[in-house]
Design an enzyme around this catalytic site. Structure first.
Site, PDB file in Angstrom:
ATOM      1  N   ASP A 278      47.192  30.809  70.548  1.00 26.83           N
ATOM      2  CA  ASP A 278      48.186  32.063  71.005  1.00 26.83           C
ATOM      3  C   ASP A 278      49.215  32.260  70.055  1.00 26.83           C
ATOM      4  O   ASP A 278      49.482  31.547  69.154  1.00 26.83           O
ATOM      5  CB  ASP A 278      48.942  31.589  72.441  1.00 26.83           C
ATOM      6  CG  ASP A 278      49.914  30.276  72.048  1.00 26.83           C
ATOM      7  OD1 ASP A 278      49.250  29.343  71.244  1.00 26.83           O
ATOM      8  OD2 ASP A 278      50.722  30.115  72.506  1.00 26.83           O
ATOM      9  N   GLU A 279      49.642  33.423  70.094  1.00 30.97           N
ATOM     10  CA  GLU A 279      51.019  33.950  69.403  1.00 30.97           C
ATOM     11  C   GLU A 279      51.105  33.596  67.880  1.00 30.97           C
ATOM     12  O   GLU A 279      51.906  33.058  67.620  1.00 30.97           O
ATOM     13  CB  GLU A 279      52.237  33.111  70.283  1.00 30.97           C
ATOM     14  CG  GLU A 279      52.400  33.510  71.649  1.00 30.97           C
ATOM     15  CD  GLU A 279      53.510  32.777  72.240  1.00 30.97           C
ATOM     16  OE1 GLU A 279      54.160  33.478  73.253  1.00 30.97           O
ATOM     17  OE2 GLU A 279      53.965  31.819  71.740  1.00 30.97           O
ATOM     18  N   CYS A 280      50.007  34.179  67.401  1.00 33.70           N
ATOM     19  CA  CYS A 280      50.070  34.092  65.799  1.00 33.70           C
ATOM     20  C   CYS A 280      50.057  35.358  65.186  1.00 33.70           C
ATOM     21  O   CYS A 280      48.971  36.204  65.265  1.00 33.70           O
ATOM     22  CB  CYS A 280      48.646  33.523  65.598  1.00 33.70           C
ATOM     23  SG  CYS A 280      48.486  33.283  63.731  1.00 33.70           S
ATOM     24  N   PRO A 281      51.245  35.739  64.623  1.00 38.78           N
ATOM     25  CA  PRO A 281      51.627  37.314  64.206  1.00 38.78           C
ATOM     26  C   PRO A 281      50.585  37.603  63.014  1.00 38.78           C
ATOM     27  O   PRO A 281      50.044  38.573  62.894  1.00 38.78           O
ATOM     28  CB  PRO A 281      52.991  37.125  63.720  1.00 38.78           C
ATOM     29  CG  PRO A 281      53.625  35.875  64.473  1.00 38.78           C
ATOM     30  CD  PRO A 281      52.507  34.936  64.812  1.00 38.78           C
TER      31      PRO A 281
ATOM     32  N   HIS B   8      52.173  28.772  65.409  1.00 36.81           N
ATOM     33  CA  HIS B   8      52.791  27.621  66.043  1.00 36.81           C
ATOM     34  C   HIS B   8      52.553  26.123  65.168  1.00 36.81           C
ATOM     35  O   HIS B   8      52.338  25.242  65.341  1.00 36.81           O
ATOM     36  CB  HIS B   8      52.225  27.094  67.455  1.00 36.81           C
ATOM     37  CG  HIS B   8      52.685  28.196  68.571  1.00 36.81           C
ATOM     38  ND1 HIS B   8      53.988  28.432  68.922  1.00 36.81           N
ATOM     39  CD2 HIS B   8      52.187  29.281  69.039  1.00 36.81           C
ATOM     40  CE1 HIS B   8      53.966  29.231  69.941  1.00 36.81           C
ATOM     41  NE2 HIS B   8      52.938  29.894  69.910  1.00 36.81           N
TER      42      HIS B   8
END
Length: 506
Positions: free
Chosen positions: A304-307, A242
């Site tokens: 969160d949501e860290c590829p 993000h």
């Protein structure tokens, strides 16, 4: 009379106490100021500070617990007892609810209408963390909107404002060392029209620049106003994912070389921070700025949501992963988060992270904000972490409240009032050993461009969460009708709450 949240114990008595004009107010500190201002705005009531005679008297009672209060109204006036300023403040909010609903509005109303029924109330919260999360990145809201939100939060005895200040689409936190955050990272050239329905980056947008950033004075003003109302403001700097807006402003911190501006679309971005010392130092500097502007609060580091896929093609990140022995993205992210957690805790502050932090092994002392599902709440507590319940199924208010073509665009839904009222079941499933601190509702703003629309999504569902976190049960808030007179208070306060859709008369 519908009081919300429901007090622990209420004993009604015959009679009323008419508030005299001017009203003697003795003691009370910030709570007395809040009461005085509201009565003056709504009814022009004068205040006689430390005046004699029947009025409102604040008393310290150390036998009462944190945030608890005792409110007594009889022929001799109003007496408020508490052991702390927050308890006194919540007593004032209950006192205001005992008055005609117009007291919550801008006025005018007749001072003679300010009559309080005789009553004895003993009240205390079930949970210490009762929060409202606001994403000010996907759409930027001026500080005046947040100040307005604080007043509505206080009406519901919510005590934490969680500000999501950074993301792919913008950066709102002032960091003096990095001026391009305000100049470049804070502004995107446009916004995706409609839903983000395809994977990856979508380059098309509406061509209308959007953004903004807060000044240090803005945030200090917000924190001071929140403190007076008994509300703590908690900043979130989401990392190491993000971060596309940061990479646009400072490409040297990115794991790729093709980001030109903050993200104009939504969904999860692949463009994350590089794993090297320069990026770590940037994050430490940003965290230091947050700790300075939000004194005493926990610090949320996202997570969160860290590829992490770009790390394997970035030489600097590959070198770091080899050095630390990370063989996959999860272990690399876990290393990064340990570095950030250590920086925050070494400053004497508490760290909060989204529940992805559990996947790689959360550092000791990390408070887990569990969002991915209801099971994540119990999982975090079972792992020994203090936990804040924020499960998507019950507390994500970017989801619509109703179905139908007349409803505004939303990311998903519906999540209706009845569904929100089931949060209590999740809270009761937590067995430890970690402590359930409480919970909060979330407002992500991809599809919420104005503050009026934000209020439409927040209320009255937020009232149900507030009821459950304070009183420990939904108490009729599983339907809009069950909120009763409280809806009149929201209307008087000019809150743009979401009304149930009416039948089409055609």
């Amino acid at each position: 009379m519908r009081l919300l949240p429901t007090p622990t114990q209420v004993d009604w008595n015959d009679g009323e106490f008419p508030l005299p004009n001017p009203l003697p107010v003795r003691g009370g500190g910030p709570a007395a100021q809040v009461l005085s201002e509201r009565l003056n705005i709504a009814a022009g009531l004068g205040i006689d500070a430390d005046g004699e005679g029947p009025g409102v008297e604040f008393i310290r009672d150390e036998t009462l617990g944190a945030e608890a209060y005792r409110l007594t109204v009889d022929g001799e006036g109003v007496r408020i007892a508490s052991s702390d300023d927050r308890g006194a403040g919540w007593a004032v909010q209950t006192l205001l609810q005992l008055l005609p609903v117009q007291v919550h509005g801008p006025g005018p109303m007749q001072p003679g209408d300010l009559r309080v029924p005789h009553v004895e109330i003993l009240d205390a919260p079930t949970y210490g963390w009762r929060g409202s999360h606001i994403d000010v990145v996907r759409h930027f809201f001026p500080v005046e909107a947040l100040l307005r939100h604080l007043d509505v939060m206080a009406m519901h005895k919510l005590n934490v404002l969680h500000l999501h200040l950074t993301d792919d689409q913008g950066w709102r936190l002032p960091v003096a060392k990095y001026p391009r955050l305000a100049e470049v990272a804070a502004w995107r050239p446009g916004t995706l029209a409609g839903h983000h329905t395809l994977p990856g980056d979508i380059l098309e947008h509406d061509g209308r620049p959007h953004g903004g950033s807060y000044t240090e004075d803005d945030l200090r003003r917000l924190v001071a106003a929140a403190d007076r109302l008994g509300i703590m403001v908690v900043p979130e700097i989401d990392m190491p994912g993000h971060m596309e807006a940061v990479v646009a402003a400072y490409p040297e911190f990115g794991a790729c070389d093709h980001v030109q501006h903050p993200r104009t679309s939504f969904a999860i971005s692949e463009h994350v921070l590089r794993l090297d010392e320069a990026s770590l130092q940037f994050c430490r500097d940003a965290l230091d700025a947050a700790m300075d502007l939000f004194p005493g609060s926990p610090i949320h580091i996202g997570g969160d949501e860290c590829p992490g896929s770009e790390w394997f093609a970035d030489p600097a990140s590959v070198e770091t992963m080899a050095r630390i022995g990370a063989t996959d993205a999860a272990s690399a992210q876990a290393w990064f988060e340990r570095e950030m957690c250590e920086h925050v805790t070494s400053a004497g502050r508490t760290v909060i992270a989204w529940d992805e932090v559990l996947d790689g092994g959360a550092p000791d002392g990390t408070v887990v904000m569990a969002w991915r599902n209801r099971e994540a709440v119990a999982r975090a507590s079972a792992a020994g972490h203090d936990v804040i319940a924020a499960p998507v199924e019950f507390t994500y208010f970017d989801y619509s409240q109703y179905e139908g073509p007349e409803q505004p665009l939303a990311i998903n839904g519906p999540t209706g009032q009845a569904r929100v009222a089931e949060l209590t079941q999740v809270l009761r499933e937590v067995e430890g050993p970690g402590t359930l601190l409480g919970g909060q509702f979330q407002l992500w703003t991809e599809y919420i461009p104005t503050w009026a629309r934000a209020e439409y999504n927040l209320w009255p569902r937020g009232a149900s969460v507030a009821q459950q976190l304070w009183a420990g049960d939904p108490a009729g808030t599983g339907s809009v009708a069950g909120l009763g007179r409280h809806l009149d208070r929201l209307t008087a306060a000019e809150v743009n709450w979401c009304r149930p859709p009416r039948e089409d008369p055609r």
